[in-house]
Design an enzyme around this catalytic site. Structure first.
Site, PDB file in Angstrom:
ATOM      1  N   THR A 240      -7.096   8.541  -7.001  1.00  0.00           N
ATOM      2  CA  THR A 240      -8.087   8.555  -7.926  1.00  0.00           C
ATOM      3  C   THR A 240      -8.024   9.666  -8.894  1.00  0.00           C
ATOM      4  OG1 THR A 240      -9.492   9.515  -6.293  1.00  0.00           O
ATOM      5  CG2 THR A 240      -9.680   7.276  -6.409  1.00  0.00           C
TER       6      THR A 240
ATOM      7  N   HIS B   8       1.131   0.608   3.274  1.00  0.00           N
ATOM      8  CA  HIS B   8       0.674  -0.846   2.640  1.00  0.00           C
ATOM      9  C   HIS B   8       1.480  -1.538   1.555  1.00  0.00           C
ATOM     10  CE1 HIS B   8      -3.580   0.511   3.973  1.00  0.00           C
ATOM     11  NE2 HIS B   8      -3.013   0.347   4.995  1.00  0.00           N
TER      12      HIS B   8
END
Ligand code: ZN
Length: 239
Positions: free
Chosen positions: A28, A121
Site C-alpha cells: 500500500t 500467494h
C-alpha cells in the site's frame, strides 16, 4: 518512536540471519490498494464481492468476468518499489537478510533487486497456460481483452493462489526453514489474521521478533519490539 528505532537498529546490527515476512501494508505504501477494498464505484461495477471473484470456482465458471476484475483491480504495473522494498534489498546485499516471505503478488521486492523472495500467494508476473504450461509475460494479460489464450489454444491463468487453491508446498517449506533458522524476524504490514501468516510465527524461536504495522494485531504482545507506524519509514530510519 525514536527509542524503538534505535532498538531496531541495534537488533539489525546484532543479527546475521534476518527474515522478513510482509503483507499488504508493504505494497500500500507503493500505492497498491488492498483488492478487498470495496467502495461505491466498486458496487456499481461488480456484482460479486472481491473474495468471490478471486476464487477458483469463479475463475472456472466466469473466466471473462474474472479477467475484467484482474486487469482493473489486481494489475498495478506502474507501481514502483518503496523505501521498505529498497532497504530490504540493501539488507540482503549486506548479507544480513536471508529471505523475504511475502503475501503480496506484485513482484516489487524483485523489482527492488531482492533475490531470495518467497511469494506465498504467487505472482502476477507469471501467467501459465493451463494446457501446455508456457509462462507468459504479464503484458499478454494487460494487452488483451476478455479471456487471454496461449498459441496452443489453452487459457492463460495468472500464477496466483486463488481462494480454494492450495499454497505451493515448496514455498511453504522454504519459508518455514528460513523462519526456524532466523535470529531476527521482522513482520511488517500484515495483521497476521489469516492462515498461514499466523501459523508461521510459531516456527521462530529467536528473541528478536519485530512487528511493524500501522494498526494493532492480535500478536502484539508476543513481539520483542513493536512499532506502530509506516514500514517504509521505520526501515528507512534503521538501515
Ligand atoms: Zn499453451
Amino acid at each position: 518512536m525514536q527509542h524503538e528505532l534505535e532498538t531496531l537498529k541495534r537488533y539489525i546490527s546484532e543479527s546475521n540471519y534476518i527474515v522478513f515476512f510482509g503483507g499488504a501494508g508493504v505494497s500500500t505504501e507503493s500505492g497498491i490498494p488492498d483488492f478487498r477494498s470495496v467502495d461505491g464505484l466498486y458496487s456499481q461495477k461488480y456484482k460479486y464481492p472481491p473474495e468471490t471473484i478471486v476464487s477458483r470456482t469463479f475463475f472456472m465458471n466466469n473466466t471473462s468476468e474474472y479477467f475484467e476484475f484482474h486487469r482493473a483491480r489486481l494489475l498495478h504495473l506502474d507501481a514502483k518499489p518503496n523505501a521498505a522494498h529498497i532497504k530490504l534489498a540493501e539488507l540482503e546485499k549486506m548479507g544480513k537478510l536471508k529471505a523475504i516471505i511475502t503475501q503480496n503478488i506484485d513482484g516489487l521486492h524483485q523489482a527492488a533487486s531482492s533475490e531470495n523472495v518467497f511469494e506465498l500467494h504467487g505472482s502476477l508476473k507469471h501467467n501459465l497456460c493451463m494446457d501446455c504450461g508456457t509462462d507468459h509475460d504479464v503484458s499478454i494479460i494487460k494487452d488483451s481483452t476478455g479471456i487471454p489464450y496461449c498459441d496452443c489454444g489453452g487459457i492463460i491463468k495468472p500464477d496466483i493462489v486463488l481462494f480454494e487453491e492450495p499454497l505451493n508446498d515448496w514455498v511453504i517449506d522454504e519459508s518455514l526453514r528460513h523462519i526456524s533458522k532466523a535470529d531476527m524476524l521482522i513482520i511488517g504490514g500484515t495483521s497476521l489474521a489469516v492462515y498461514p501468516a499466523a501459523a508461521l510465527i510459531h516456527y521462530y524461536s529467536g528473541n528478536k521478533l519485530v512487528l511493524i504495522n500501522k494498526s494493532e494485531t492480535h500478536v502484539d504482545s508476543r513481539a520483542d519490539l513493536l512499532i506502530h507506524g509506516s514500514i517504509g519509514e521505520a526501515l528507512n530510519a534503521a538501515i
